[in-house]
Design an enzyme around this catalytic site. Structure first.
Site, mmCIF file in Angstrom:
data_model
loop_
_atom_site.group_PDB
_atom_site.id
_atom_site.type_symbol
_atom_site.label_atom_id
_atom_site.label_comp_id
_atom_site.label_asym_id
_atom_site.label_seq_id
_atom_site.Cartn_x
_atom_site.Cartn_y
_atom_site.Cartn_z
ATOM 1 N N LYS A 67 46.111 29.233 36.513
ATOM 2 C CA LYS A 67 45.165 29.756 37.505
ATOM 3 C C LYS A 67 43.898 30.092 36.748
ATOM 4 O O LYS A 67 43.937 30.752 35.699
ATOM 5 C CB LYS A 67 45.707 31.013 38.187
ATOM 6 C CG LYS A 67 44.681 31.625 39.154
ATOM 7 C CD LYS A 67 45.272 32.679 40.059
ATOM 8 C CE LYS A 67 45.125 34.063 39.525
ATOM 9 N NZ LYS A 67 45.366 35.102 40.560
ATOM 10 N N ASN A 159 43.212 57.430 50.457
ATOM 11 C CA ASN A 159 42.340 56.536 49.696
ATOM 12 C C ASN A 159 41.150 57.305 49.157
ATOM 13 O O ASN A 159 40.640 58.232 49.789
ATOM 14 C CB ASN A 159 41.866 55.361 50.565
ATOM 15 C CG ASN A 159 41.221 54.280 49.720
ATOM 16 O OD1 ASN A 159 41.748 53.922 48.668
ATOM 17 N ND2 ASN A 159 40.078 53.783 50.139
HETATM 18 P P1 NAD Z 1 39.195 46.354 46.591
HETATM 19 O O1 NAD Z 1 37.907 46.355 45.840
HETATM 20 O O2 NAD Z 1 39.255 45.689 47.905
HETATM 21 O O3 NAD Z 1 39.695 47.869 46.786
HETATM 22 C C1 NAD Z 1 39.633 48.796 45.716
HETATM 23 C C2 NAD Z 1 40.529 49.980 46.029
HETATM 24 O O4 NAD Z 1 40.445 50.891 44.920
HETATM 25 C C3 NAD Z 1 40.086 50.756 47.253
HETATM 26 O O5 NAD Z 1 41.217 51.372 47.829
HETATM 27 C C4 NAD Z 1 39.143 51.799 46.660
HETATM 28 O O6 NAD Z 1 38.962 52.916 47.482
HETATM 29 C C5 NAD Z 1 39.922 52.147 45.399
HETATM 30 N N1 NAD Z 1 39.064 52.740 44.358
HETATM 31 C C6 NAD Z 1 37.873 52.278 43.917
HETATM 32 N N2 NAD Z 1 37.402 53.100 42.949
HETATM 33 C C7 NAD Z 1 38.348 54.075 42.790
HETATM 34 C C8 NAD Z 1 38.439 55.206 41.943
HETATM 35 N N3 NAD Z 1 37.495 55.505 41.055
HETATM 36 N N4 NAD Z 1 39.534 55.985 42.039
HETATM 37 C C9 NAD Z 1 40.515 55.689 42.921
HETATM 38 N N5 NAD Z 1 40.483 54.630 43.748
HETATM 39 C C10 NAD Z 1 39.403 53.840 43.682
HETATM 40 O O7 NAD Z 1 40.266 45.764 45.579
HETATM 41 P P2 NAD Z 1 41.663 45.072 45.896
HETATM 42 O O8 NAD Z 1 41.478 43.600 45.942
HETATM 43 O O9 NAD Z 1 42.346 45.752 47.017
HETATM 44 O O10 NAD Z 1 42.437 45.354 44.517
HETATM 45 C C11 NAD Z 1 42.859 46.675 44.204
HETATM 46 C C12 NAD Z 1 43.285 46.715 42.753
HETATM 47 O O11 NAD Z 1 44.411 45.873 42.547
HETATM 48 C C13 NAD Z 1 42.217 46.217 41.775
HETATM 49 O O12 NAD Z 1 42.180 47.113 40.677
HETATM 50 C C14 NAD Z 1 42.713 44.852 41.336
HETATM 51 O O13 NAD Z 1 42.292 44.523 40.041
HETATM 52 C C15 NAD Z 1 44.220 45.090 41.390
HETATM 53 N N6 NAD Z 1 45.016 43.853 41.543
HETATM 54 C C16 NAD Z 1 46.192 43.792 40.862
HETATM 55 C C17 NAD Z 1 46.985 42.666 40.983
HETATM 56 C C18 NAD Z 1 48.299 42.598 40.253
HETATM 57 O O14 NAD Z 1 48.933 41.553 40.260
HETATM 58 N N7 NAD Z 1 48.758 43.659 39.664
HETATM 59 C C19 NAD Z 1 46.573 41.606 41.794
HETATM 60 C C20 NAD Z 1 45.377 41.707 42.510
HETATM 61 C C21 NAD Z 1 44.607 42.862 42.388
#
Ligand code: NAD
Length: 321
Positions: A67, A159
């Site tokens: 990917k 959130n």
């Molecule tokens: P998004 O940008 O749509 O949402 C971000 C989320 O994080 C929101 O709920 C926001 O309110 C919160 N947030 C932002 N800043 C914050 C802070 N300082 N403290 C607490 N919460 C905070 O992102 P998304 O696509 O929903 O992804 C969320 C997270 O998941 C990202 O960090 C992304 O990298 C991670 N992710 C992990 C995987 C995995 O396989 N583990 C896969 C995809 C995404």
């Protein structure tokens, strides 16, 4: 070679197919039949972008590929998602490309499948309340996949940006579940299962808030420096993960392991539980924690699943390369 566009991949892929594909590859990883190659992730010095590759080979499922993609912070202003990814699959016998698949929707499906698998294998079967910490793009996929695993009756949510909870409430109510906004300590007291899916760099949930028997799926921490829960909570829980090497370096356990609070040997691959070589949860009081870091093999597994569906239905574009 078959091309499955982003739009087509979103239409064809189902949560059930995503769950089955990711479950099978986690099991193959634990048997030593599938492995991830080192991840490349670079700031390219253009458009503030982070770009990289996740790749691997599943010998059991004969799926080879990568990917490629990353994060372009200026995309939103252009009407495009900031996260961009594309999956390429190759014939493991010849190295010829077999498919190119839009990977944005699939990333959300495979991430939600991982936490759903952890809920299926590790949470108490009488779990009725789901706690959601996070309300971004991924949270909608997470809640839908989780709801298919247990007879949840309500979702309690918190959130960092409270205004984003309106969208999550709509998704939850669409599933026929009750929805309530709670502060973090109350959320922990109410929930049987908690999913964290944020980009936090500080602990959002503390160890002494968690009630006995809780299952946590910590899904947001996928980079060095990120953190969603108190490291003492990680140290006190029975910890499971997709890939141990990735968990201790870029996952939620990086802090507890780095500070000597949790031994790497105490972390179990979720694939061991799927294969029945580890018993998983052993009591209703145990606190279990799944650290979902997101591995390349998950991406290849869901891309392969969508290619199989596309071939079955005779859709997608064929090109000679
Ligand atoms: P998004 O940008 O749509 O949402 C971000 C989320 O994080 C929101 O709920 C926001 O309110 C919160 N947030 C932002 N800043 C914050 C802070 N300082 N403290 C607490 N919460 C905070 O992102 P998304 O696509 O929903 O992804 C969320 C997270 O998941 C990202 O960090 C992304 O990298 C991670 N992710 C992990 C995987 C995995 O396989 N583990 C896969 C995809 C995404």
């Amino acid at each position: 070679m078959l091309i499955v566009s982003e739009e087509r991949a979103s239409e064809l892929m189902t949560e059930t197919a995503g769950f089955a594909a990711v479950e099978a590859v986690f099991a193959a990883m634990s048997r030593g039949e599938a492995y991830n190659f080192p991840v490349i992730r670079e700031a390219i010095g253009h458009a503030d972008a982070l770009y990289g590759f996740k790749s691997g080979f599943d010998r059991a499922g004969l799926t080879l590929g990568l990917k490629s993609g990353g994060y372009w912070p200026g995309n939103m202003a252009r009407g495009l998602p900031n996260h961009q990814s594309t999956v390429f699959l190759f014939d493991p016998d010849t190295g010829r490309p077999t498919a190119m698949v839009g990977g944005n929707h699939l990333t959300a499906i495979r991430t939600a499948a991982a936490s759903a698998i952890s809920i299926q294998y590790l949470s108490r079967s009488d779990s009725r309340t789901l706690g959601m910490v996070g309300a971004g793009h991924q949270s909608h996929f997470q809640v839908r996949a989780a709801a298919a695993q247990r007879s949840f009756e309500r979702v309690v949510a918190w959130n960092f940006h409270p205004e984003m909870l309106d969208g999550l409430e709509k998704t939850v109510r669409g599933l026929g579940l009750d929805f309530e906004r709670l502060e973090q300590p109350e959320l922990c007291q109410a929930a049987d299962v908690i999913i964290t899916i944020t980009s936090s760099q500080d602990p959002l949930l503390m160890a002494d808030w968690i009630k006995p028997g809780t299952h946590l799926a910590c899904m947001g921490t996928d980079t060095r420096g990120k953190m969603e829960v108190d490291k003492h909570l990680v140290a006190a829980a029975s910890v499971f993960t997709d890939e141990i090497a990735q968990s201790v370096t870029i996952g939620e356990t990086q802090h507890a392991v780095g500070d000597g609070l949790l031994a790497k040997d105490a972390i179990t691959s979720i694939g061991d539980v799927i294969n029945g070589t580890h018993e998983g949860r052993t009591s209703p009081e145990q606190v279990t924690l799944f650290d979902g870091t997101g591995v390349g093999l998950q991406d290849l597994a869901v891309a392969r699943a969508v290619v199989d569906i596309a071939l079955d239905q005779g859709v997608g574009q064929r090109v000679d390369l």
